[in-house]
Design an enzyme around this catalytic site. Structure first.
Site, PDB file in Angstrom:
ATOM      1  N   HIS B 129       0.736  -0.936  -0.080  1.00  8.82           N
ATOM      2  CA  HIS B 129       0.001   0.066   0.074  1.00  8.82           C
ATOM      3  C   HIS B 129       1.073   1.320  -0.024  1.00  8.82           C
ATOM      4  CE1 HIS B 129      -2.962   2.691   1.949  1.00  8.82           C
ATOM      5  NE2 HIS B 129      -3.762   2.160   1.429  1.00  8.82           N
ATOM      6  N   ASP B 206       2.772  -4.875   7.983  1.00 11.40           N
ATOM      7  CA  ASP B 206       1.511  -4.106   7.920  1.00 11.40           C
ATOM      8  C   ASP B 206       0.299  -5.180   7.815  1.00 11.40           C
ATOM      9  OD1 ASP B 206      -0.690  -3.136   6.864  1.00 11.40           O
ATOM     10  OD2 ASP B 206       0.380  -1.965   5.231  1.00 11.40           O
ATOM     11  N   GLN B 209      -4.597  -5.489   6.874  1.00 15.90           N
ATOM     12  CA  GLN B 209      -5.657  -6.456   6.243  1.00 15.90           C
ATOM     13  C   GLN B 209      -5.697  -7.776   6.774  1.00 15.90           C
ATOM     14  OE1 GLN B 209      -7.810  -5.128   4.397  1.00 15.90           O
ATOM     15  NE2 GLN B 209      -7.104  -3.241   3.675  1.00 15.90           N
ATOM     16  N   LYS B 232     -10.558  -1.056  10.353  1.00 17.85           N
ATOM     17  CA  LYS B 232     -10.606  -2.000   9.463  1.00 17.85           C
ATOM     18  C   LYS B 232     -11.163  -3.286  10.020  1.00 17.85           C
ATOM     19  CE  LYS B 232      -7.084  -0.089   6.195  1.00 17.85           C
ATOM     20  NZ  LYS B 232      -8.066   0.501   5.094  1.00 17.85           N
ATOM     21  N   CYS B 370      -4.631   2.657  -3.723  1.00 18.81           N
ATOM     22  CA  CYS B 370      -3.551   3.032  -3.060  1.00 18.81           C
ATOM     23  C   CYS B 370      -2.381   2.250  -3.430  1.00 18.81           C
ATOM     24  CB  CYS B 370      -3.752   3.334  -1.590  1.00 18.81           C
ATOM     25  SG  CYS B 370      -4.707   4.648  -1.205  1.00 18.81           S
TER      26      CYS B 370
END
Lengths: 150, 413
Positions: B129, B206, B209, B232, B370
């Site tokens: 991202h 990261d 997700q 999220k 993104c």
């Protein structure tokens, strides 16, 4: 789906599938790029200007149907017109797609451009329709800088 | 004898916890398939925020008065919940931030200032991202370090062999996503971490997700930094977490200066506060952190085993159904996928498709997500992205498939 068809009129879908004046213009003496960084629509407009007359126009790029069709119809409509007429039509077209003007759009002057009237019901798509026009205006001002609708 | 039963989710009951899902859009029941952008919030999260402002609101770590003490207890309680959520060893390793983006910026700035010099290298992947690209590019510009990018293959998977070759004595940090937000690929982060650790290189994951879909154990992964956003994973916007290994966090300079991050201040010298407060300058988004705590409770009550098995089945169903739609091409075909299915519709730009789907009541994301380098790799300007949560259903996938037929109808393709 009726309101979708009001936006995606046959003329728009036709110009999207079969864009007119698509490609680099060999004898262009003006060019400008329009780019929308948020959605990725990208249009380069080429113009051959002779004094105050627009002798030839073309475009290339990629984007959504509204943007590509707008570029195609725009180049078709402005071919042979004067730079001043193009400026006037830009204002008319802008009012047409934003619906911001109190005056009713001059459909006679707009001609085929009037098919974009449905855009005013979808404010997020206004920038798709106007991107080629912003690029054209930059080209007519001989600005080489990429323009953006953001 | 213990009878092993397959954990199941009562999705009808779960959906009734999410008030936003009850509405109609353009006269059709809302189908919300933009969960990778932000998830919806269950009633217990909304109530926790509302209760906080109605009953408890006061600044944290400040006062001797009752409300401030209660507010601090709730705030630090959410920190303990976050610790347990990712199985960190200590609550001091949990830094509250606005979200994943701020967490990565914190590490790029703080770790970057302490450890990254001209000629050093930072390794990221080609599927990151923008928030896991740009902070590192900025660090490289400041420091004179070089950004190295692990390539991906046509399936949308990281090329591990290439990664091995990129690691060298100049590598200072590796930063990769656990799950790709535009392709849904689950990356082999345990292997990525252990290869980096063989060279003594710390790794930032990261996890934005990942945490909405499966259990994350930062100690089992041996991650050095793990970042995620609350919004999220069914919490509010404004609160996220940076997990950082304590030994590493202790060695890093503060990110921002201000109140709460100090022990004492004179005009001559300031002494910084203990971990994790040293990295939390200023009044935080207390209500959002409390809401994040409620979201963690909610996810735990459902149970990750049940969430995972339900979602795996649902996403497999969506992949199968979408790949059968004429003119639809999936973008990214990873072996191990969660949450996300990206696709294109022949002859129809994603913005046009997204708009027609919206008129059928279906919310998907149309764009580059993104991840412009991923779009360039697959040579598409943008994709349509359907992203799922445990409250989505097969019937909603069917609605999406039916609406895609209308997209093709409008475009006469």
């Amino acid at each position: 789906m009726s309101d979708m068809r009001e936006l995606y009129q046959d003329v728009i879908l036709d110009h999207h599938k079969h864009p007119r004046n698509f490609g680099r213009l060999a004898n262009a003496n003006r060019r400008a790029e329009g780019f929308n960084p948020l959605c990725g629509d990208r249009v380069t407009v080429y113009a051959h200007i002779d004094g105050s007359a627009i002798r030839d126009l073309s475009f290339e790029g990629s984007g959504c149907a509204i943007c590509m069709a707008s570029a195609s119809v725009m180049t078709d409509s402005l071919m042979g017109k004067s730079v001043d007429e193009a400026d006037r039509l830009f204002v008319e077209f802008h009012d047409l797609v934003t619906g911001e003007s109190a005056q009713t759009p001059d459909l006679d002057a707009l001609g085929k451009l009037a098919v974009f009237m449905g855009v005013r019901e979808f404010p997020v798509r206004v920038k798709c329709a106007t991107l080629p026009w912003h690029a054209l205006r930059a080209a007519l001002k001989d600005s080489e800088k990429a323009v953006t609708t953001e | 004898m213990t009878r092993i039963t397959k954990p199941a989710l009562d999705v009808v009951s779960i959906r009734s916890d999410f008030p936003i899902l009850e509405q109609e859009v353009h006269g059709k029941p809302l189908v919300y398939l933009d969960n990778a952008a932000t998830s919806q919030k269950p009633r217990p999260v909304i109530d926790a925020i509302s209760r906080f402002y109605a009953n408890t609101n006061a600044n944290v770590h400040r006062g001797v008065h009752t409300l401030s003490v209660r507010s601090t207890e709730l705030y630090e309680g959410a920190r303990e919940k976050s610790r347990a959520f990712v199985n960190a060893a200590e609550a001091a390793e949990i830094v509250f931030v606005r979200g994943t983006t701020e967490a990565i910026n914190l590490v790029a700035n703080s770790f970057g200032a302490a450890r990254v010099r001209a000629g050093d290298e930072v390794v990221i992947s080609a599927m990151e991202h923008h928030s896991n690209i740009v902070p590192w590019q900025m660090l490289c510009q400041r420091s004179g370090a070089k950004l190295r990018v692990i390539p991906i293959d046509r399936h949308g998977e990281i090329k591990l062999d290439e990664y091995r070759k990129l690691l060298n004595e100049r590598t200072r940090i590796v930063a990769v996503s656990h799950v790709s937000n535009s392709l849904g690929t689950v990356n082999p982060v345990d292997e990525i971490i252990s290869l980096a650790h063989e060279r003594g290189v710390p790794v930032l994951i990261d996890g934005a997700q990942a945490v909405p879909h499966f259990r994350v154990d930062v100690r089992a992964l041996d991650a050095d930094f793990y970042a995620f956003s609350g919004h999220k994973m069914f919490g509010p916007t404004g609160a996220g977490v940076l997990y950082a290994r304590k030994s590493l966090l202790e060695s890093l300079p503060p990110y921002q200066g201000g109140g709460d991050m100090i022990a004492s201040v004179t005009f001559e010298k300031t002494t910084y506060n203990v971990l994790p407060h040293r990295f939390e300058a200023g009044t935080p988004d207390i209500a959002a952190v409390v809401g994040l705590g409620a979201a963690i409770d909610y996810v735990h009550a459902l149970g990750y085993d049940a969430i995972e098995s339900y979602e795996n089945e649902l996403v497999a169903y969506a992949v199968d159904a979408l790949s059968r739609v004429p003119g639809v091409t999936l973008v990214g075909t990873p072996t191990h996928r969660v949450g996300v299915v990206s696709f294109t519709v022949e002859g129809v730009h994603p913005h046009d498709a997204g708009m027609i789907l919206d008129h059928e009541g279906i919310a998907i994301r149309a764009g580059h997500h993104c991840t412009q380098p991923v779009m360039d790799f697959f040579e598409v300007p943008a994709t349509n992205r359907a992203s799922f949560a445990f409250y989505n259903t097969r019937a909603e996938v069917d609605r999406l498939v039916a609406a895609l037929a209308k997209v093709r109808e409008v475009f006469g393709s």
